[in-house]
Enzyme design. Sequence first.
Site, PDB file in Angstrom:
ATOM      1  CB  SER A   1       3.242   2.331   6.210  1.00  0.00           C
ATOM      2  OG  SER A   1       3.870   1.449   5.314  1.00  0.00           O
TER       3      SER A   1
ATOM      4  CG  LEU B   1      11.207  -1.338   9.909  1.00  0.00           C
ATOM      5  CD1 LEU B   1      11.970  -1.230   8.598  1.00  0.00           C
ATOM      6  CD2 LEU B   1      11.423  -0.078  10.717  1.00  0.00           C
TER       7      LEU B   1
ATOM      8  CE  LYS C   1       4.320  -4.447  10.699  1.00  0.00           C
ATOM      9  NZ  LYS C   1       2.951  -4.180  11.172  1.00  0.00           N
TER      10      LYS C   1
ATOM     11  CG  MET D   1      -1.881  -1.207   1.191  1.00  0.00           C
ATOM     12  SD  MET D   1      -3.459  -0.933   2.016  1.00  0.00           S
ATOM     13  CE  MET D   1      -2.926  -0.587   3.668  1.00  0.00           C
TER      14      MET D   1
ATOM     15  CG  HIS E   1       7.067  -2.169   1.979  1.00  0.00           C
ATOM     16  ND1 HIS E   1       6.956  -1.040   2.751  1.00  0.00           N
ATOM     17  CD2 HIS E   1       5.861  -2.764   1.996  1.00  0.00           C
ATOM     18  CE1 HIS E   1       5.723  -0.941   3.216  1.00  0.00           C
ATOM     19  NE2 HIS E   1       5.030  -1.974   2.776  1.00  0.00           N
TER      20      HIS E   1
HETATM   21  O1  PAF Z   1      -0.144  -5.708   3.718  1.00  0.00           O
HETATM   22  C1  PAF Z   1      -0.549  -4.819   2.940  1.00  0.00           C
HETATM   23  O2  PAF Z   1       0.134  -3.843   2.640  1.00  0.00           O
HETATM   24  C2  PAF Z   1      -1.954  -4.924   2.359  1.00  0.00           C
HETATM   25  O3  PAF Z   1      -2.830  -5.493   3.270  1.00  0.00           O
HETATM   26  C3  PAF Z   1      -1.989  -5.677   1.004  1.00  0.00           C
HETATM   27  C4  PAF Z   1      -1.547  -7.109   1.158  1.00  0.00           C
HETATM   28  C5  PAF Z   1      -1.096  -4.964   0.000  1.00  0.00           C
HETATM   29  C6  PAF Z   1      -3.418  -5.682   0.458  1.00  0.00           C
HETATM   30  O4  PAF Z   1      -3.917  -4.399   0.288  1.00  0.00           O
END
Ligand code: PAF
Length: 273
Positions: free
Chosen positions: A183, A181, A146, A27, A34
Amino acid sequence: MKIIRDPLELKRYLKDKKNSIGFVPTMGALHEGHIALIKKAREENEKVVVSIFVNPTQFSKGEDFSKYPKKDEADKKICAMSGVDVLFFPDAKAIYHDDEVSLLAPKVRGFVLEGLTRPSHFNGVLTVVMKLLNIVNPTKAYFGKKDAQQLNLISLMVKQMFMSVEIVAIDTVRESDGLALSSRNIYLSRTQRLEALKISSSLHLATKLIRKNILDVGEIKKQIRETLEPLEIFYVEILNRDFEMIKKVEVQNSVVLIEVKVGSTRLLDNIWI
Ligand code: PAF
């Protein structure tokens, strides 16, 4: 790096590729957690696709959808520098329709823990992940440990819907002081950030107790709750890796899961035992 916004264009672009595809759905507001997913995808596949889509259907009323952190330009740079081949950046109209087919989370596993206080959350997560997997059609898709319940439900969806993608689970990345970590960490003030350290300390305590062979789930949960005080606790749970209740910790097959509220921010963390 190619940036594509239209799902059908992405499908067409990837269709002719004979290569293995590693997919990292996100997201946005990308951080080291990430980047760890992208790195693994890069190591294991010929092509890497990342999606950035703040999925409206997984937020309930009153949650932070409208203020969810957006860092589009920084995210693009991170993706380009991490060796991403295609960045999929759709808007909501490209993904959702007025009269929508959608998935329902399983009645038990989808409505405990996070699902108990956010009842529509996992319906939204599973629906969007199913759509994204169908668009990208990856060989492997990468998710962080996580979000353990999300990971468990996505793996279940892939199995029960007979999908052919392999789900790869990646360890949680932490700050040097132990904070996992997320967001959402940017919502924390300096004091709240210090309070949030109680989460990783209490998981550390759980590991220590288990190493001392204290395996009684009730006892460990009690001590975790004491360590977390005075934070508002959504849940402290110890389950087996199929997310079933257990009375004694099963070493190599258990997860200790915590979700608390720090200020107005929900933070979750877990440790796989
Ligand atoms: O973990 C996330 O960032 C969200 O839940 C995902 C898997 C991208 C779905 O929107």
